[in-house]
Design a protein around this motif. Sequence first.
Motif, PDB file in Angstrom:
ATOM      1  N   ASN A  19      40.419 -22.486   7.792  1.00  0.00           N
ATOM      2  CA  ASN A  19      39.587 -23.612   7.362  1.00  0.00           C
ATOM      3  C   ASN A  19      39.576 -24.738   8.395  1.00  0.00           C
ATOM      4  N   LEU A  20      40.712 -25.014   8.981  1.00  0.00           N
ATOM      5  CA  LEU A  20      40.759 -26.066  10.002  1.00  0.00           C
ATOM      6  C   LEU A  20      40.008 -25.644  11.265  1.00  0.00           C
ATOM      7  N   LEU A  21      40.068 -24.362  11.608  1.00  0.00           N
ATOM      8  CA  LEU A  21      39.308 -23.873  12.762  1.00  0.00           C
ATOM      9  C   LEU A  21      37.804 -23.939  12.513  1.00  0.00           C
ATOM     10  N   ILE A  22      37.390 -23.725  11.273  1.00  0.00           N
ATOM     11  CA  ILE A  22      35.969 -23.854  10.935  1.00  0.00           C
ATOM     12  C   ILE A  22      35.511 -25.294  11.140  1.00  0.00           C
ATOM     13  N   VAL A  23      36.308 -26.247  10.666  1.00  0.00           N
ATOM     14  CA  VAL A  23      35.971 -27.666  10.876  1.00  0.00           C
ATOM     15  C   VAL A  23      35.924 -27.971  12.364  1.00  0.00           C
ATOM     16  N   TRP A  24      36.931 -27.489  13.106  1.00  0.00           N
ATOM     17  CA  TRP A  24      36.977 -27.707  14.551  1.00  0.00           C
ATOM     18  C   TRP A  24      35.727 -27.149  15.233  1.00  0.00           C
ATOM     19  N   ALA A  25      35.320 -25.928  14.843  1.00  0.00           N
ATOM     20  CA  ALA A  25      34.134 -25.311  15.444  1.00  0.00           C
ATOM     21  C   ALA A  25      32.872 -26.094  15.106  1.00  0.00           C
ATOM     22  N   LEU A  26      32.764 -26.551  13.871  1.00  0.00           N
ATOM     23  CA  LEU A  26      31.586 -27.336  13.486  1.00  0.00           C
ATOM     24  C   LEU A  26      31.474 -28.605  14.319  1.00  0.00           C
ATOM     25  N   VAL A  27      32.584 -29.297  14.440  1.00  0.00           N
ATOM     26  CA  VAL A  27      32.553 -30.568  15.175  1.00  0.00           C
ATOM     27  C   VAL A  27      32.331 -30.339  16.665  1.00  0.00           C
ATOM     28  N   SER A  28      33.089 -29.418  17.252  1.00  0.00           N
ATOM     29  CA  SER A  28      33.026 -29.261  18.701  1.00  0.00           C
ATOM     30  C   SER A  28      31.803 -28.490  19.171  1.00  0.00           C
ATOM     31  N   LEU A  29      31.382 -27.499  18.440  1.00  0.00           N
ATOM     32  CA  LEU A  29      30.260 -26.686  18.889  1.00  0.00           C
ATOM     33  C   LEU A  29      28.937 -27.160  18.282  1.00  0.00           C
ATOM     34  N   VAL A  30      28.903 -27.249  16.971  1.00  0.00           N
ATOM     35  CA  VAL A  30      27.640 -27.555  16.300  1.00  0.00           C
ATOM     36  C   VAL A  30      27.233 -29.009  16.516  1.00  0.00           C
TER      37      VAL A  30
END
Length: 84
Positions: A19-30
């Motif tokens: 779940n934390l990696l999903i948030v990280w990916a959303l913020v950094s990539l998306v």
Amino acid sequence: MGKDKRQAYWRANTALIRNLLIVWALVSLVFSILLVEQLNALRIGGLPLGFWMAQQGSILTFVVLIFIYAIQMDKLDRKYGIRK
């Protein structure tokens, strides 16, 4: 610790990490790369939001995620009786 308890602990741990990696990916990539043009239409402190997210928002989010992970893992350790 029994096998079932270890498996439950590991599932909870990996779910938290996922779940934390999903948030990280959303913020950094998306938000910081893919949606930068749309976010630049908004401004924070005179700077375009897309630029701000790429420069400051991502870093702040990462620091917050570290604290969230530490706090949540402490709760998991207590819940499953893991001693430090």
